[in-house]
Design an enzyme around this catalytic site. Structure first.
Site, PDB file in Angstrom:
ATOM      1  CE  LYS A 115      -3.720  -2.195   2.664  1.00 42.52           C
ATOM      2  NZ  LYS A 115      -4.826  -2.080   1.712  1.00 42.52           N
ATOM      3  NE  ARG A 189     -10.241 -10.579  -2.266  1.00 46.30           N
ATOM      4  CZ  ARG A 189     -10.577  -9.665  -3.176  1.00 46.30           C
ATOM      5  NH1 ARG A 189     -10.864 -10.027  -4.405  1.00 46.30           N
ATOM      6  NH2 ARG A 189     -10.636  -8.397  -2.854  1.00 46.30           N
TER       7      ARG A 189
END
Length: 199
Positions: A115, A189
């Site tokens: 990020k 996920r």
């Protein structure tokens, strides 16, 4: 008056659970990591009479939970699967439980799909879904719900190191499916995939 007192008691229990989730959510990654979160959950479960089972990284590897363990490979604090079980009332214990599943990414750097400096800020909050599950189990126990409730929390830290998983890696999940990694910043996920399979 009894109804009013009951409503006040219920509201108080719910507020305490919400406040616990908020307090734990605000804790930084040097305080809450997968190991310490599992320890805290175990301590509070013992206090309220909820069964707590902690599956460590070695056991998760043994049973083939390759998604959650891969996410945690870059961290010094390996992954944990936290299972909380509230039995409900005796007459309901043979019924199928309500199962709540949440991810607790105690910090999310994005891994090798790193990020930027703006989006990495506040990634301690990526654990809040899992913490909400813990708080819900606390509330269920304190409210003496008739329904049997199980909480499953996948705790991992998505960090970078020589051992971290990488884009293009192919992982095998707990249910035997394979996953090709495009972005290591899709760690949530992966963790949830193994949690749902376990559920």
């Amino acid at each position: 008056m009894a109804e009013v007192n009951e409503a006040i008691s219920c509201a108080s229990i719910l507020c305490q659970a919400v406040n616990l989730a908020r307090d734990w959510g605000h804790e930084p990654a040097n305080v809450i990591n997968p190991i310490t979160l599992a320890e805290w959950a175990s301590i509070i479960a013992q206090k309220i009479g909820v069964k707590c089972t902690i599956l460590d990284d070695a056991y998760l590897t043994e049973i083939g939970a390759g998604a959650i363990t891969s996410v945690g490979k870059g961290s010094n604090a390996p992954s944990r699967l936290i299972i909380l079980e509230y039995p409900g009332s005796p007459e309901n214990r043979e019924e199928k439980p309500i199962v709540l599943v949440g991810k607790a990414i105690t910090f999310d750097t994005g891994g090798y799909s790193l990020k930027d400096t703006t989006n990495i800020q506040s990634m301690k909050y990526d654990k809040c879904g899992g913490i909400d599950v813990i708080a819900a189990l606390i509330a269920a126990s304190e409210l003496h719900l008739k329904q049997r409730v199980i909480g499953i929390v996948g705790a991992a830290e998505n960090s970078i190191s020589g051992g971290a998983y990488k884009p293009d890696d192919i992982l095998k999940t707990l249910d035997g499916k394979t996953v090709e990694i495009i972005s290591t910043d899709a760690e949530g996920r992966l963790v949830l995939a193994d949690c749902l399979s376990y559920a």
